[in-house]
Design a protein around this motif. Structure first.
Motif, PDB file in Angstrom:
ATOM      1  N   SER A 110       0.864  -1.384  -0.096  1.00 41.06           N
ATOM      2  CA  SER A 110       0.105   0.008  -0.038  1.00 41.06           C
ATOM      3  C   SER A 110       0.816   1.118  -0.077  1.00 41.06           C
ATOM      4  O   SER A 110       2.036   1.195   0.486  1.00 41.06           O
ATOM      5  N   ASN A 111       0.210   2.316  -0.595  1.00 39.23           N
ATOM      6  CA  ASN A 111       1.012   3.712  -0.390  1.00 39.23           C
ATOM      7  C   ASN A 111      -0.065   4.818  -0.369  1.00 39.23           C
ATOM      8  O   ASN A 111      -1.354   4.592  -0.861  1.00 39.23           O
ATOM      9  N   SER A 168       8.778   4.756   0.537  1.00 40.30           N
ATOM     10  CA  SER A 168       8.764   3.431   0.058  1.00 40.30           C
ATOM     11  C   SER A 168       9.237   2.182   1.111  1.00 40.30           C
ATOM     12  O   SER A 168      10.295   2.398   1.809  1.00 40.30           O
ATOM     13  N   GLY A 169       8.392   1.068   1.246  1.00 42.06           N
ATOM     14  CA  GLY A 169       8.898  -0.053   2.161  1.00 42.06           C
ATOM     15  C   GLY A 169       8.641   0.095   3.254  1.00 42.06           C
ATOM     16  O   GLY A 169       8.842  -0.860   3.995  1.00 42.06           O
ATOM     17  N   SER A 211       7.228   6.152  -2.143  1.00 40.77           N
ATOM     18  CA  SER A 211       6.702   5.038  -2.714  1.00 40.77           C
ATOM     19  C   SER A 211       6.870   4.751  -4.247  1.00 40.77           C
ATOM     20  O   SER A 211       7.030   5.881  -5.087  1.00 40.77           O
ATOM     21  N   ALA A 212       7.338   3.638  -4.632  1.00 38.35           N
ATOM     22  CA  ALA A 212       7.439   3.075  -5.876  1.00 38.35           C
ATOM     23  C   ALA A 212       6.382   3.458  -6.837  1.00 38.35           C
ATOM     24  O   ALA A 212       6.468   3.630  -8.098  1.00 38.35           O
ATOM     25  N   GLU A 213       5.035   3.776  -6.475  1.00 43.11           N
ATOM     26  CA  GLU A 213       3.792   4.120  -7.156  1.00 43.11           C
ATOM     27  C   GLU A 213       3.511   5.532  -6.996  1.00 43.11           C
ATOM     28  O   GLU A 213       2.344   6.072  -7.177  1.00 43.11           O
ATOM     29  N   HIS A 238      -4.410  -2.961  -0.665  1.00 39.52           N
ATOM     30  CA  HIS A 238      -4.200  -4.403  -1.020  1.00 39.52           C
ATOM     31  C   HIS A 238      -4.929  -5.442  -0.251  1.00 39.52           C
ATOM     32  O   HIS A 238      -4.245  -6.401   0.218  1.00 39.52           O
ATOM     33  N   HIS A 285      -3.419  -7.206  -7.619  1.00 42.28           N
ATOM     34  CA  HIS A 285      -2.386  -6.034  -6.807  1.00 42.28           C
ATOM     35  C   HIS A 285      -3.300  -5.315  -5.997  1.00 42.28           C
ATOM     36  O   HIS A 285      -3.123  -5.654  -4.564  1.00 42.28           O
TER      37      HIS A 285
HETATM   38  C1  LIG Z   1       5.188  -5.376  -0.651  1.00 44.44           C
HETATM   39  S1  LIG Z   1       3.930  -4.836  -1.704  1.00 44.44           S
HETATM   40  C2  LIG Z   1       4.707  -4.384  -3.171  1.00 44.44           C
HETATM   41  C3  LIG Z   1       4.805  -3.082  -3.473  1.00 44.44           C
HETATM   42  C4  LIG Z   1       3.384  -2.302  -3.515  1.00 44.44           C
HETATM   43  O1  LIG Z   1       2.611  -2.811  -4.477  1.00 44.44           O
HETATM   44  C5  LIG Z   1       3.271  -1.300  -2.645  1.00 44.44           C
HETATM   45  O2  LIG Z   1       2.017  -1.115  -2.587  1.00 44.44           O
HETATM   46  C6  LIG Z   1       4.102  -0.680  -1.904  1.00 44.44           C
HETATM   47  O3  LIG Z   1       5.141  -0.002  -2.493  1.00 44.44           O
HETATM   48  P1  LIG Z   1       5.748   1.104  -1.827  1.00 44.44           P
HETATM   49  O4  LIG Z   1       7.003   1.458  -2.636  1.00 44.44           O
HETATM   50  O5  LIG Z   1       4.867   2.264  -1.578  1.00 44.44           O
HETATM   51  O6  LIG Z   1       6.102   0.731  -0.335  1.00 44.44           O
END
Ligand SMILES: CSCCC(=O)C(=O)COP(=O)(O)O
Ligand code: ZN
Length: 208
Positions: free
Chosen positions: A32-33, A48-49, A77-79, A100, A174
């Motif tokens: 999630s983000n 992120s993470g 966040s990667a997103e 998620h 996802h």
């Molecule tokens: C462990 S879920 C994989 C990445 C993802 O879909 C997500 O929502 C979290 O990514 P983030 O980079 O925001 O931590």
């Protein structure tokens, strides 16, 4: 430059949202983000993470609407681009949540490709901002999952410019993205989507 007080309020709304969404089982572990608007050019977004049920102030940072970190060495966040595309498209959007949940994940895998999920006839549709009848049609597009976030952001941006009244989308296998004027609106949208996804899954189960 951004206003520090507005940032602190946005960051706290994100931390509180994480506790709630993790508690409901909709944001397990580091999935999630979340983001909240600070002003016309900046948003607060999760680093992120980070574990979303245990967020603290250092797990939230500022980026501009191009996704560049502002006064931070952390990695957003990667997103992040999936958030900024919504703030750019809709000036009234104040918060974006990506979750998620099991139901969003399973349902998105069962839906046919190429057509949005159509939700109609549910009284709870009125929980979405601007919807005042169960007769309206709620369309939820399902985009294929990909690591190519700029491409996903382009697809989502195009669809939502054409369907500005629709408040969310699924990414196959996802999760869910939804947004609102305020964090409170946005949390209500997550909750309403979760109820509707459960209804759809239950309907599929009894029809089998
Ligand atoms: C462990 S879920 C994989 C990445 C993802 O879909 C997500 O929502 C979290 O990514 P983030 O980079 O925001 O931590
Ligand atoms: Zn995700």
């Amino acid at each position: 430059m951004f206003d520090v007080t507005r940032y602190a309020i946005a960051a706290q709304s994100i931390i509180d949202a994480g506790r709630f969404l993790y508690g409901r089982g909709w944001s397990p572990a580091t999935s999630s983000n979340y983001s909240a608007r600070i002003d016309d050019e900046h948003i607060a977004v999760t680093v992120s993470g980070r574990h979303k049920g245990q967020l603290v102030a250092g797990d939230v940072m500022v980026v501009d609407l191009a996704g560049n970190a502002v006064q931070s060495n952390a990695r957003s966040s990667a997103e992040t681009r999936l958030h900024t595309v919504l703030y750019q498209a809709f000036p009234e959007v104040g918060a974006v949540l990506h979750t998620h949940s099991v139901k969003a994940t399973v349902l998105s895998r069962l839906l046919p490709a190429g057509e949005p999920l159509k939700l109609q006839g549910y009284e709870l549709q009125k929980a979405f901002a601007g919807i005042d009848t169960h007769e309206s049609e709620l369309l939820v597009p399902v985009f294929d999952n990909t690591q190519d976030i700029p491409s996903l952001a382009r697809q989502a941006g195009e669809w939502f410019r054409q369907h500005p009244q629709q408040p969310g989308y699924l990414i196959r296998g996802h999760g869910l993205y939804t947004w609102g004027r305020t964090m409170s609106d946005c949390l209500r949208h997550v909750e309403a989507f979760e109820f509707l996804f459960e209804c759809e899954l239950e309907t599929m189960r009894v029809r089998r």
